[in-house]
Design a protein around this motif. Structure first.
Motif, PDB file in Angstrom:
ATOM      1  N   ASP A  60       0.807  -1.259  -0.046  1.00 43.98           N
ATOM      2  CA  ASP A  60      -0.036   0.068  -0.005  1.00 43.98           C
ATOM      3  C   ASP A  60       0.973   1.213  -0.040  1.00 43.98           C
ATOM      4  OD1 ASP A  60      -2.159  -1.539   0.094  1.00 43.98           O
ATOM      5  OD2 ASP A  60      -2.777  -1.289   2.147  1.00 43.98           O
ATOM      6  N   LEU A  61       1.518   1.078   0.689  1.00 44.94           N
ATOM      7  CA  LEU A  61       2.906   2.451   1.121  1.00 44.94           C
ATOM      8  C   LEU A  61       3.755   2.539  -0.293  1.00 44.94           C
ATOM      9  CD1 LEU A  61       4.063   2.015   4.517  1.00 44.94           C
ATOM     10  CD2 LEU A  61       2.828   3.889   3.693  1.00 44.94           C
ATOM     11  N   ARG A  62       4.059   1.560  -1.180  1.00 39.85           N
ATOM     12  CA  ARG A  62       4.554   1.477  -2.368  1.00 39.85           C
ATOM     13  C   ARG A  62       3.739   2.351  -3.348  1.00 39.85           C
ATOM     14  NH1 ARG A  62       7.958  -4.021  -3.209  1.00 39.85           N
ATOM     15  NH2 ARG A  62       9.669  -3.671  -1.742  1.00 39.85           N
ATOM     16  N   ALA A  63       2.412   1.711  -3.261  1.00 40.64           N
ATOM     17  CA  ALA A  63       1.339   2.477  -4.371  1.00 40.64           C
ATOM     18  C   ALA A  63       1.220   3.739  -4.143  1.00 40.64           C
ATOM     19  CB  ALA A  63       0.323   1.553  -4.112  1.00 40.64           C
ATOM     20  N   ASP A  64       1.112   4.185  -2.635  1.00 36.36           N
ATOM     21  CA  ASP A  64       0.878   5.667  -2.420  1.00 36.36           C
ATOM     22  C   ASP A  64       2.226   6.546  -2.825  1.00 36.36           C
ATOM     23  OD1 ASP A  64      -1.246   5.120  -1.102  1.00 36.36           O
ATOM     24  OD2 ASP A  64      -0.464   5.033   1.172  1.00 36.36           O
ATOM     25  N   LEU A  65       3.563   6.004  -2.718  1.00 37.49           N
ATOM     26  CA  LEU A  65       4.586   6.535  -2.958  1.00 37.49           C
ATOM     27  C   LEU A  65       4.621   6.771  -4.654  1.00 37.49           C
ATOM     28  CD1 LEU A  65       7.331   7.691  -2.053  1.00 37.49           C
ATOM     29  CD2 LEU A  65       8.433   5.351  -2.531  1.00 37.49           C
ATOM     30  N   ALA A  66       4.160   5.610  -5.340  1.00 40.07           N
ATOM     31  CA  ALA A  66       4.133   5.597  -6.684  1.00 40.07           C
ATOM     32  C   ALA A  66       3.262   6.766  -7.124  1.00 40.07           C
ATOM     33  CB  ALA A  66       3.884   4.377  -7.236  1.00 40.07           C
ATOM     34  N   ARG A  67       2.232   6.992  -6.597  1.00 41.22           N
ATOM     35  CA  ARG A  67       1.209   7.865  -6.900  1.00 41.22           C
ATOM     36  C   ARG A  67       1.588   9.184  -6.779  1.00 41.22           C
ATOM     37  NH1 ARG A  67      -2.956   5.025  -4.777  1.00 41.22           N
ATOM     38  NH2 ARG A  67      -2.505   6.066  -2.841  1.00 41.22           N
ATOM     39  N   ILE A  68       2.302   9.499  -5.487  1.00 47.08           N
ATOM     40  CA  ILE A  68       3.089  10.987  -5.185  1.00 47.08           C
ATOM     41  C   ILE A  68       4.079  11.210  -6.288  1.00 47.08           C
ATOM     42  CG2 ILE A  68       4.423  12.208  -3.608  1.00 47.08           C
ATOM     43  CD1 ILE A  68       2.997  10.976  -1.513  1.00 47.08           C
ATOM     44  N   GLU A  69       4.940  10.255  -6.662  1.00 52.79           N
ATOM     45  CA  GLU A  69       6.018  10.533  -7.558  1.00 52.79           C
ATOM     46  C   GLU A  69       5.241  10.771  -8.915  1.00 52.79           C
ATOM     47  OE1 GLU A  69       8.090   6.919  -7.049  1.00 52.79           O
ATOM     48  OE2 GLU A  69       9.485   7.875  -5.447  1.00 52.79           O
ATOM     49  N   SER A  70       4.302  10.326  -9.353  1.00 50.12           N
ATOM     50  CA  SER A  70       3.710  10.556 -10.770  1.00 50.12           C
ATOM     51  C   SER A  70       3.018  11.828 -10.553  1.00 50.12           C
ATOM     52  CB  SER A  70       2.749   9.427 -11.024  1.00 50.12           C
ATOM     53  OG  SER A  70       1.297  10.044 -11.095  1.00 50.12           O
ATOM     54  N   ASP A  71       2.412  12.299  -9.388  1.00 51.53           N
ATOM     55  CA  ASP A  71       1.840  13.772  -9.066  1.00 51.53           C
ATOM     56  C   ASP A  71       2.819  14.723  -9.423  1.00 51.53           C
ATOM     57  OD1 ASP A  71      -0.562  12.634  -8.787  1.00 51.53           O
ATOM     58  OD2 ASP A  71      -0.871  12.999  -6.789  1.00 51.53           O
ATOM     59  N   VAL A  72       4.293  14.394  -8.657  1.00 57.12           N
ATOM     60  CA  VAL A  72       5.426  15.422  -8.685  1.00 57.12           C
ATOM     61  C   VAL A  72       5.894  15.618 -10.239  1.00 57.12           C
ATOM     62  CG1 VAL A  72       7.895  15.555  -8.370  1.00 57.12           C
ATOM     63  CG2 VAL A  72       6.191  14.922  -6.333  1.00 57.12           C
ATOM     64  N   ALA A  73       5.844  14.488 -11.018  1.00 65.54           N
ATOM     65  CA  ALA A  73       6.298  14.306 -12.441  1.00 65.54           C
ATOM     66  C   ALA A  73       5.069  15.474 -13.304  1.00 65.54           C
ATOM     67  CB  ALA A  73       5.933  13.023 -12.938  1.00 65.54           C
ATOM     68  N   VAL A  74       3.785  15.169 -12.859  1.00 63.05           N
ATOM     69  CA  VAL A  74       2.790  16.084 -13.675  1.00 63.05           C
ATOM     70  C   VAL A  74       3.104  17.473 -13.182  1.00 63.05           C
ATOM     71  CG1 VAL A  74       0.329  16.672 -13.575  1.00 63.05           C
ATOM     72  CG2 VAL A  74       1.023  14.400 -13.653  1.00 63.05           C
ATOM     73  N   VAL A  75       3.323  17.984 -11.831  1.00 64.10           N
ATOM     74  CA  VAL A  75       3.844  19.267 -11.670  1.00 64.10           C
ATOM     75  C   VAL A  75       4.847  19.851 -12.011  1.00 64.10           C
ATOM     76  CG1 VAL A  75       4.290  20.780  -9.447  1.00 64.10           C
ATOM     77  CG2 VAL A  75       2.442  18.988  -9.337  1.00 64.10           C
ATOM     78  N   ASP A  76       6.022  19.093 -12.258  1.00 61.49           N
ATOM     79  CA  ASP A  76       7.198  19.290 -12.926  1.00 61.49           C
ATOM     80  C   ASP A  76       6.935  19.695 -14.271  1.00 61.49           C
ATOM     81  OD1 ASP A  76       8.538  19.264 -10.454  1.00 61.49           O
ATOM     82  OD2 ASP A  76       9.599  17.193 -10.906  1.00 61.49           O
ATOM     83  N   ALA A  77       6.154  18.888 -15.051  1.00 60.94           N
ATOM     84  CA  ALA A  77       5.917  19.173 -16.425  1.00 60.94           C
ATOM     85  C   ALA A  77       5.192  20.291 -16.539  1.00 60.94           C
ATOM     86  CB  ALA A  77       5.204  17.771 -17.139  1.00 60.94           C
TER      87      ALA A  77
END
Ligand SMILES: [Zn+2]
Length: 243
Positions: A60-77
């Protein structure tokens, strides 16, 4: 019941072999390690259930982390795109809008990074908890396989003893009169079957015979089969009997 003194003495061998056969049979059916092996199997099941729970929490925590990382990528783009547009625009109003959005994206990224750090800490703990549980399971498995190996040896040895004693028993029993053997087998269902009378004591039940019982045995013919008044087993008389 009458039987030759030699046949009566051979009953002692049969009785001893029967004891060995019983012990070997019990050891091969239920080696001393069996109970602990059963305990370990039950324990491993509990430990595996807990491991499943811990793996679930980690995933669950790995999935949460992946979601946050993908959110960060969206923000960065989006920040990169906004920054490029800001560089190329000459429209003041558009520039103000872009600057405001860039500021809000920076706050969003900072929030996401805080959340990411927190999740990473929790993930580290969850990974340690999984590793600890796996170590306990490995220990349990190691103890279980050592004991199972020992139990297998006990079963193999006991089976060999059982078979050897059974062969010997067949040979000795074959040399004894059928009536006497049948009598012994009947008595053996509730006593030692046959035991030496040694210095006035029945070796089947360890009782010291009363003087009158000893006197009665003393007066009995050699080929009369006598029994212990206490346990009922056949009393075999020899020079050691104290008669
Ligand atoms: Zn007895």
């Amino acid at each position: 019941m009458n039987a030759s003194p030699a046949d009566q003495r051979r009953l002692l061998e049969v009785a001893e072999l029967d004891t060995r056969i019983r012990q070997a049979d019990s050891a091969r059916r239920n080696p001393p390690q069996a109970a602990r092996v059963q305990q370990l199997l039950a324990r491993r099941q509990e430990l595996s259930q807990e491991l499943t729970t811990r793996l679930g929490a980690r995933d669950d925590l790995r999935a949460d982390l992946a979601r946050i990382e993908s959110d960060v990528a969206v923000v960065d783009a989006r920040r990169t795109r906004d920054a490029e547009r800001l560089n190329s625009t000459s429209n003041v109003k558009e520039a103000q809008g872009l600057e405001s959005e860039l500021a809000s994206l920076a706050r969003r990224k900072s929030d996401l990074e805080d959340a990411e750090l927190e999740i990473m800490e929790r993930l580290e703990e969850a990974e340690s908890a999984v590793a600890a549980q796996e170590a306990v399971i490995a220990e349990t498995n190691a103890e279980g396989s050592t004991l199972s190996g020992e139990a297998k040896s006990v079963v193999a040895e006991s089976t060999a003893l059982f078979e050897a004693a059974s062969r010997d028993r067949t040979a000795v029993a074959g040399s004894i009169g059928a009536d006497l053997l049948a009598y012994y087998e009947r008595v053996a269902t509730r006593s030692a079957g046959a035991a030496l009378l040694r210095r006035g004591t029945c070796e089947g039940c360890r009782m010291v015979l009363a003087g009158t019982d000893m006197q009665a045995i003393r007066l009995s013919a050699e080929d009369l089969v006598v029994t212990c008044p206490e346990c009922g087993c056949i009393l075999v008389r020899t020079e050691e009997s104290g008669l």
